[in-house]
Every structure is written in C-alpha cells, then in structure tokens.
Design an enzyme around this catalytic site. Structure first.
Site, PDB file in Angstrom:
ATOM      1  CG  ASN A  89      -1.670   1.244   1.456  1.00 26.50           C
ATOM      2  OD1 ASN A  89      -1.766   2.073   0.552  1.00 26.50           O
ATOM      3  ND2 ASN A  89      -2.245   1.404   2.652  1.00 26.50           N
ATOM      4  CG  HIS A  96      -5.746   1.997   5.321  1.00 25.44           C
ATOM      5  ND1 HIS A  96      -5.300   2.962   6.192  1.00 25.44           N
ATOM      6  CD2 HIS A  96      -4.735   1.107   5.192  1.00 25.44           C
ATOM      7  CE1 HIS A  96      -4.060   2.672   6.560  1.00 25.44           C
ATOM      8  NE2 HIS A  96      -3.695   1.536   5.960  1.00 25.44           N
ATOM      9  CD  GLU A 121      -2.760   5.596   6.777  1.00 20.72           C
ATOM     10  OE1 GLU A 121      -2.757   5.617   5.539  1.00 20.72           O
ATOM     11  OE2 GLU A 121      -1.836   5.100   7.458  1.00 20.72           O
TER      12      GLU A 121
END
Ligand code: PGA
Length: 243
Positions: free
Chosen positions: A9, A96, A98
C-alpha cells in the site's frame, strides 16, 4: 487452500517516474518467487496507468486504495469501480484506518464500497483493526467483530480479502506480536461463513519480521505500507523464507 496475498500500500507516495524506478529495481527479484504467492501493488490513482502498462505480462497485480459506491456522479475527489477496472485494477483496499480516521469512512460506507467493488469484479481488501486505547480497554475483540458484522452485510465472501491492521502498529515500528496477530486473525476467521477467505496482517511489516509473521498458521499474507516503498525491502517481504 487459502491464497497467500502480499500487497504493498503506497498510500500518497510516488510519482509516475518514481513508480517506474521502483519496478526496475523490484521486478528482477520475482524470478524465483513461488507462483503460489499473489503479489499486489496499490499505488496512488495517477500511477495506475503507468504501472498497468509496465506490469503487462508480469505476475504483479494492481490494486487501488479506494473506490466509490456509485457508478458515476457528482462526487468530487472520488473514483468509480469501472474507472479502475478499465486500467487493469484487480484489487481495492477498503476501510483502511487512515480513511476511517481522516476522511470520515464508517462501517456503513465501507459496506457500500465493498458491494460496488464486488459488483464490478474487483476483489476488495477490507481493513479492520482497533486503536491502542480500545486495546488497552480490552475492547479489541468486540471492535473487530462489530466492524466485520457491519461491513460484511450482504457481502460475497468468496471474493474477499480481509486485513487485520491494529491501528497502533501502523507506521509506528511497533509490530503486533505475531502470535497475537495470529490469535486475532483466528477470531476474524471464526466470524466468517466462507472457509477460504485470505486474511492478511498489516502494521509495521518489515524484512526483519516477515518470516515470523508468515510462519503463523492463520496469517495468509501481509498488507505493507512503509516497507513496500523500497524495491529491495518489498522484494525481501515477497520472498519471505518459510521457517
Ligand atoms: P505500515 O502500514 O506497514 O507502514 O505500518 C501498513 C498499512 O497502513 O497498511
């Protein structure tokens, strides 16, 4: 058998020129990589086309870092599934931490994105994980079970990857003990209806801990941030040693 999936990622790192340079260093390392290991790169959107062209004929698959649930529309800053499949994307990271933390992603929007991804033939990588505070309070299990319960409503588990990413281990160098990651991943598996879902670990995966992580029986691969940005280090992770 469950598939081993090793995904990088890249988050918001690398221009097109930098991604080309990465491939020059990375691809030669894959010559002896066992074919049973699926290798995936999830770069920023602008790198997808250049990587798709450069990876043509290679075994590395492309992933995106997000997908919207509508097929098109007035959604500034978002991307639709068919825009991704058109350029050869096969996987997409969804939920995710984030995205959840900085961009308001919820279990409900995660569920919508998962459905849209599957509808267009993408394989979603659903991220779940607890914060340090939640872990210290003894809520790890309930948080994860709840994320799965809400995120997986009406989701086809035959085309799904899950990544267990304890938030306190992401980008901190503070890896979750591999035996603890194995335990939580076992818990995740116990919540699923399909036995062959691959479940990754993510959070400070590095060349020096990958062998131990992959030796755990429940762990089917890794989702790698920082250590996927450098060709030699990601190559060492992909070419982990079986211990
Ligand atoms: P990290 O990130 O490997 O840099 O900890 C993992 C992730 O965010 O997927």
């Amino acid at each position: 058998m469950r598939k081993i999936v090793i995904a990088g990622n890249w988050k918001m790192f690398k221009t097109q020129a930098e991604s080309r340079a990465f491939l020059t260093g990375f691809l030669p390392h894959l010559e002896d990589t066992p074919s049973s290991r699926e290798v995936v790169l999830c770069p920023p959107f602008t790198d997808l086309i250049v990587l798709s062209q450069s990876l043509h004929g290679s075994r590395v698959k492309l992933g995106a870092q997000n997908v919207h649930w509508e097929e098109s529309g007035a959604y500034t800053g978002e991307i639709a599934a068919n825009m991704l499949t058109e350029v050869g994307v096969r996987y997409v990271i969804i939920g995710h931490s984030e995205r959840r933390q900085y961009f308001g992603e919820t279990d409900a929007t995660v569920n919508l994105r998962l459905k849209a991804a599957q509808k267009s033939g993408l394989t979603p990588i659903l991220c779940v994980g607890e914060t340090k505070q939640q872990r210290d309070a003894g809520h790890t299990e309930s948080i994860i079970i709840n994320q799965l319960k809400q995120g997986l409503v009406e989701i086809d588990q035959t085309n799904l990857i899950i990544a267990y990413e304890p938030i306190w281990a992401i980008g901190t160098g503070d890896t979750c003990e591999s035996s603890e990651a194995n335990r939580v991943i076992g818990l995740i598996r116990s919540q699923l209806t399909h036995p062959l879902v691959s479940i990754q670990y993510g959070g400070s995966v590095k060349p020096n801990n990958i062998d131990e992580i992959m030796a755990q029986p429940e762990i089917d691969g890794v989702l790698v941030g920082g250590a996927s940005l450098e060709a030699d280090s990601f190559a060492r992770i992909v070419n982990y040693t079986i211990i």
